[in-house]
Scaffold this motif. Structure first.
Motif, PDB file in Angstrom:
ATOM      1  N   THR A  96       5.879  21.480 -21.703  1.00  0.00           N
ATOM      2  CA  THR A  96       6.477  21.042 -20.595  1.00  0.00           C
ATOM      3  C   THR A  96       7.451  19.784 -20.131  1.00  0.00           C
ATOM      4  O   THR A  96       8.523  19.995 -20.105  1.00  0.00           O
ATOM      5  N   LYS A  97       7.230  18.915 -21.329  1.00  0.00           N
ATOM      6  CA  LYS A  97       8.306  17.361 -21.237  1.00  0.00           C
ATOM      7  C   LYS A  97       9.271  17.771 -21.830  1.00  0.00           C
ATOM      8  O   LYS A  97      10.467  17.179 -21.315  1.00  0.00           O
ATOM      9  N   SER A  98       9.030  18.723 -22.780  1.00  0.00           N
ATOM     10  CA  SER A  98      10.554  18.796 -24.119  1.00  0.00           C
ATOM     11  C   SER A  98      11.232  19.411 -22.998  1.00  0.00           C
ATOM     12  O   SER A  98      12.231  19.889 -23.361  1.00  0.00           O
ATOM     13  N   PHE A  99      10.823  20.716 -22.005  1.00  0.00           N
ATOM     14  CA  PHE A  99      11.454  22.020 -21.494  1.00  0.00           C
ATOM     15  C   PHE A  99      12.166  20.811 -20.711  1.00  0.00           C
ATOM     16  O   PHE A  99      13.541  21.060 -20.147  1.00  0.00           O
ATOM     17  N   LYS A 100      11.968  20.445 -20.341  1.00  0.00           N
ATOM     18  CA  LYS A 100      12.547  19.372 -18.941  1.00  0.00           C
ATOM     19  C   LYS A 100      13.520  18.190 -19.622  1.00  0.00           C
ATOM     20  O   LYS A 100      14.651  17.910 -19.542  1.00  0.00           O
ATOM     21  N   THR A 101      12.870  18.396 -20.939  1.00  0.00           N
ATOM     22  CA  THR A 101      14.286  16.991 -21.720  1.00  0.00           C
ATOM     23  C   THR A 101      15.873  18.162 -22.497  1.00  0.00           C
ATOM     24  O   THR A 101      16.524  17.428 -21.717  1.00  0.00           O
ATOM     25  N   LEU A 102      15.406  19.189 -22.935  1.00  0.00           N
ATOM     26  CA  LEU A 102      16.111  20.353 -23.695  1.00  0.00           C
ATOM     27  C   LEU A 102      16.741  20.805 -22.219  1.00  0.00           C
ATOM     28  O   LEU A 102      18.225  20.389 -22.293  1.00  0.00           O
ATOM     29  N   VAL A 103      15.990  20.593 -21.228  1.00  0.00           N
ATOM     30  CA  VAL A 103      17.665  21.581 -19.596  1.00  0.00           C
ATOM     31  C   VAL A 103      18.172  19.897 -19.421  1.00  0.00           C
ATOM     32  O   VAL A 103      19.407  20.171 -19.356  1.00  0.00           O
ATOM     33  N   GLU A 104      17.766  18.811 -19.385  1.00  0.00           N
ATOM     34  CA  GLU A 104      18.596  17.813 -18.278  1.00  0.00           C
ATOM     35  C   GLU A 104      19.498  17.562 -19.338  1.00  0.00           C
ATOM     36  O   GLU A 104      20.354  17.475 -19.105  1.00  0.00           O
ATOM     37  N   TYR A 105      19.613  17.391 -20.613  1.00  0.00           N
ATOM     38  CA  TYR A 105      20.742  17.615 -22.137  1.00  0.00           C
ATOM     39  C   TYR A 105      21.159  18.729 -22.138  1.00  0.00           C
ATOM     40  O   TYR A 105      21.680  19.007 -22.356  1.00  0.00           O
ATOM     41  N   GLY A 106      21.332  19.939 -21.709  1.00  0.00           N
ATOM     42  CA  GLY A 106      22.366  20.833 -21.559  1.00  0.00           C
ATOM     43  C   GLY A 106      21.785  21.633 -22.365  1.00  0.00           C
ATOM     44  O   GLY A 106      22.269  22.386 -23.110  1.00  0.00           O
ATOM     45  N   TYR A 107      20.533  21.582 -23.559  1.00  0.00           N
ATOM     46  CA  TYR A 107      20.801  21.963 -24.554  1.00  0.00           C
ATOM     47  C   TYR A 107      19.806  24.148 -24.255  1.00  0.00           C
ATOM     48  O   TYR A 107      19.395  24.647 -25.170  1.00  0.00           O
ATOM     49  N   LEU A 108      19.304  23.768 -23.802  1.00  0.00           N
ATOM     50  CA  LEU A 108      18.131  25.293 -22.415  1.00  0.00           C
ATOM     51  C   LEU A 108      18.329  25.225 -21.137  1.00  0.00           C
ATOM     52  O   LEU A 108      18.353  24.457 -20.574  1.00  0.00           O
ATOM     53  N   GLU A 109      18.168  26.582 -21.370  1.00  0.00           N
ATOM     54  CA  GLU A 109      18.177  26.920 -19.551  1.00  0.00           C
ATOM     55  C   GLU A 109      17.251  27.928 -19.752  1.00  0.00           C
ATOM     56  O   GLU A 109      16.549  29.041 -20.265  1.00  0.00           O
ATOM     57  N   ILE A 110      16.049  27.924 -18.407  1.00  0.00           N
ATOM     58  CA  ILE A 110      15.230  28.769 -18.258  1.00  0.00           C
ATOM     59  C   ILE A 110      15.617  29.372 -17.244  1.00  0.00           C
ATOM     60  O   ILE A 110      15.898  28.683 -15.586  1.00  0.00           O
ATOM     61  N   VAL A 111      15.122  31.051 -17.429  1.00  0.00           N
ATOM     62  CA  VAL A 111      15.321  31.609 -15.745  1.00  0.00           C
ATOM     63  C   VAL A 111      13.841  32.011 -15.624  1.00  0.00           C
ATOM     64  O   VAL A 111      13.550  33.443 -15.930  1.00  0.00           O
ATOM     65  N   GLU A 112      13.441  31.937 -14.461  1.00  0.00           N
ATOM     66  CA  GLU A 112      12.541  32.273 -14.268  1.00  0.00           C
ATOM     67  C   GLU A 112      12.362  33.837 -13.555  1.00  0.00           C
ATOM     68  O   GLU A 112      13.050  34.009 -13.057  1.00  0.00           O
ATOM     69  N   ARG A 113      11.196  35.068 -13.950  1.00  0.00           N
ATOM     70  CA  ARG A 113      11.371  36.102 -13.705  1.00  0.00           C
ATOM     71  C   ARG A 113       9.666  36.476 -12.714  1.00  0.00           C
ATOM     72  O   ARG A 113       8.897  35.489 -13.243  1.00  0.00           O
ATOM     73  N   TYR A 114      10.225  37.289 -11.905  1.00  0.00           N
ATOM     74  CA  TYR A 114       8.628  37.652 -10.883  1.00  0.00           C
ATOM     75  C   TYR A 114       8.499  39.519 -11.620  1.00  0.00           C
ATOM     76  O   TYR A 114      10.272  39.993 -12.000  1.00  0.00           O
ATOM     77  N   LYS A 115       7.553  39.476 -11.648  1.00  0.00           N
ATOM     78  CA  LYS A 115       6.584  40.899 -11.419  1.00  0.00           C
ATOM     79  C   LYS A 115       7.768  41.587 -10.057  1.00  0.00           C
ATOM     80  O   LYS A 115       7.455  41.131  -9.117  1.00  0.00           O
ATOM     81  N   SER A 116       7.530  42.731 -10.474  1.00  0.00           N
ATOM     82  CA  SER A 116       8.230  44.368  -9.613  1.00  0.00           C
ATOM     83  C   SER A 116       7.382  45.017  -8.787  1.00  0.00           C
ATOM     84  O   SER A 116       6.502  45.474 -10.052  1.00  0.00           O
ATOM     85  N   ASP A 117       7.526  45.289  -7.854  1.00  0.00           N
ATOM     86  CA  ASP A 117       6.730  46.160  -6.925  1.00  0.00           C
ATOM     87  C   ASP A 117       7.214  47.434  -7.669  1.00  0.00           C
ATOM     88  O   ASP A 117       8.359  47.868  -8.362  1.00  0.00           O
ATOM     89  N   GLU A 118       6.449  48.655  -6.840  1.00  0.00           N
ATOM     90  CA  GLU A 118       6.750  50.319  -7.678  1.00  0.00           C
ATOM     91  C   GLU A 118       8.039  50.556  -6.747  1.00  0.00           C
ATOM     92  O   GLU A 118       8.655  51.316  -7.473  1.00  0.00           O
ATOM     93  N   ASP A 119       8.832  49.399  -5.509  1.00  0.00           N
ATOM     94  CA  ASP A 119      10.502  49.896  -4.929  1.00  0.00           C
ATOM     95  C   ASP A 119      11.280  48.974  -5.608  1.00  0.00           C
ATOM     96  O   ASP A 119      12.071  49.288  -4.657  1.00  0.00           O
ATOM     97  N   GLY A 120      10.662  48.103  -6.425  1.00  0.00           N
ATOM     98  CA  GLY A 120      11.601  47.619  -8.181  1.00  0.00           C
ATOM     99  C   GLY A 120      11.467  46.369  -7.391  1.00  0.00           C
ATOM    100  O   GLY A 120      12.734  45.527  -7.276  1.00  0.00           O
TER     101      GLY A 120
END
Length: 136
Positions: A96-120
């Protein structure tokens, strides 16, 4: 039994020992068939030389880079956090700390995804994240 490369290179027993050794090494570092086709990873030299990053941060970046398909222009991957932590050999908190650091310095982007229901429509149930390594 010791295998001498000059004398016993084609010796069947030595070849079998070498084969078992290679299989064990690949198993230990979790190489898949895909990894065999792409034996190298691509990592930004700037990231590798950045003194602000800890060894754990760089280890996490290397672990993420090992999941990326280098034949594509997209530098994204979506492994589970548990898989990344295991490959980087770090704890969940350090991850978790490494993710925050890598995002902070611009080396990584994290896109959160969520599951979809039957209607999409997206639900509140989390799916795997997409991790995008930036070519900085």
């Amino acid at each position: 039994m010791r295998c001498k490369t000059s004398l016993n290179f084609f010796n069947a027993k030595c070849a079998k020992i070498r084969s078992h050794f290679v299989i064990e090494v690949r198993r230990r570092i979790n190489m898949s068939v895909k990894d065999e086709r792409q034996p190298f990873i691509m990592l930004s030299k700037k990231l590798a030389m950045d003194e602000r990053l800890s060894a754990s941060d760089k280890s996490v970046a290397v672990a993420l880079a090992s999941y990326v398909d280098n034949t594509k222009t997209d530098r994204d991957a979506w492994p589970a956090r548990k898989s990344i932590a295991a490959r980087a050999r770090v704890s969940n908190n350090t991850l978790t700390k490494s993710f925050k650091t890598l995002v902070e310095y611009g080396y990584l982007e994290i896109v959160e995804r969520y599951k979809s229901d039957e209607d999409g429509r997206p639900t509140k149930e989390r799916d795997t994240n997409i991790y995008i390594l930036k070519n900085v």
